[in-house]
Motif scaffolding. Sequence first.
Motif, mmCIF file in Angstrom:
data_model
loop_
_atom_site.group_PDB
_atom_site.id
_atom_site.type_symbol
_atom_site.label_atom_id
_atom_site.label_comp_id
_atom_site.label_asym_id
_atom_site.label_seq_id
_atom_site.Cartn_x
_atom_site.Cartn_y
_atom_site.Cartn_z
ATOM 1 N N UNK A 241 0.809 -1.215 0.000
ATOM 2 C CA UNK A 241 0.000 0.000 0.000
ATOM 3 C C UNK A 241 0.846 1.270 0.000
ATOM 4 N N UNK A 242 2.040 1.200 0.597
ATOM 5 C CA UNK A 242 2.904 2.381 0.633
ATOM 6 C C UNK A 242 4.349 1.980 0.409
ATOM 7 N N UNK B 170 1.791 0.805 -5.642
ATOM 8 C CA UNK B 170 1.478 1.295 -4.298
ATOM 9 C C UNK B 170 0.535 2.492 -4.378
ATOM 10 N N UNK B 171 -0.354 2.554 -3.420
ATOM 11 C CA UNK B 171 -1.312 3.665 -3.367
ATOM 12 C C UNK B 171 -0.630 4.975 -2.968
ATOM 13 N N UNK C 11 3.675 7.847 9.449
ATOM 14 C CA UNK C 11 2.940 8.357 8.295
ATOM 15 C C UNK C 11 2.092 7.250 7.685
ATOM 16 N N UNK C 12 2.654 6.036 7.595
ATOM 17 C CA UNK C 12 1.892 4.897 7.072
ATOM 18 C C UNK C 12 0.668 4.617 7.937
ATOM 19 N N UNK C 13 0.834 4.693 9.241
ATOM 20 C CA UNK C 13 -0.291 4.488 10.161
ATOM 21 C C UNK C 13 -1.358 5.552 9.905
ATOM 22 N N UNK D 249 -2.310 2.510 6.000
ATOM 23 C CA UNK D 249 -1.635 1.475 5.202
ATOM 24 C C UNK D 249 -1.382 0.234 6.047
ATOM 25 N N UNK D 250 -1.666 -0.925 5.476
ATOM 26 C CA UNK D 250 -1.391 -2.178 6.182
ATOM 27 C C UNK D 250 -0.090 -2.830 5.715
#
Length: 175
Positions: free
Chosen positions: A16-17, A75-76, A106-108, A112-113
């Motif tokens: 996702x990231x 990736x999103x 930032x991912x949290x 993003x998983x």
Amino acid sequence: MEIALVTGDITRRNVQAVVNAANSSLLGGGGVDGAIHRAAGPELLEACRKLREETYPGGLPVGEAVATEGFGLPARWVIHTVGPNARAGQTDPELLRAAFANSLQTAVSLGASSVAFPAISAGVYGWDARDVAEIGLRTVREHPGNGIETVEFVLFSDPVAQVFRTVLADLDSRD
């Protein structure tokens, strides 16, 4: 949180990231940064220019992280972080730890998983791959996760991947 070590091209990872080892200008460069900008397309550069104009006119500080869309990547999102440049005298391990930790936060915040990291600062910025592996892997392992299920370290060469495998095995043996 599952940690995976992968040798290959971070721009092709189905996560996702992806974390971009950016320079402070956010406007692309060499190594991972250039590869991500090329794969994502010109929209990424435009998004980064907008960030510079609106939020970071002096550039993104070392250790900080900021996100954009992934545009042409699988990736999103792209999480841009600036690792410390040992060749410019930035040798404080806390700066490198902050780059990993702030990218995770930032991912949290994005929800993003799954996240893919490069070996931040191990390339042209001159940090020893073992130091990067120890700091990066330790920072990920100590992070509470908060929705992140998988973290990949996508490493650009077999020798760097071997260093990460050795460090991860050492960390596992201590637990």
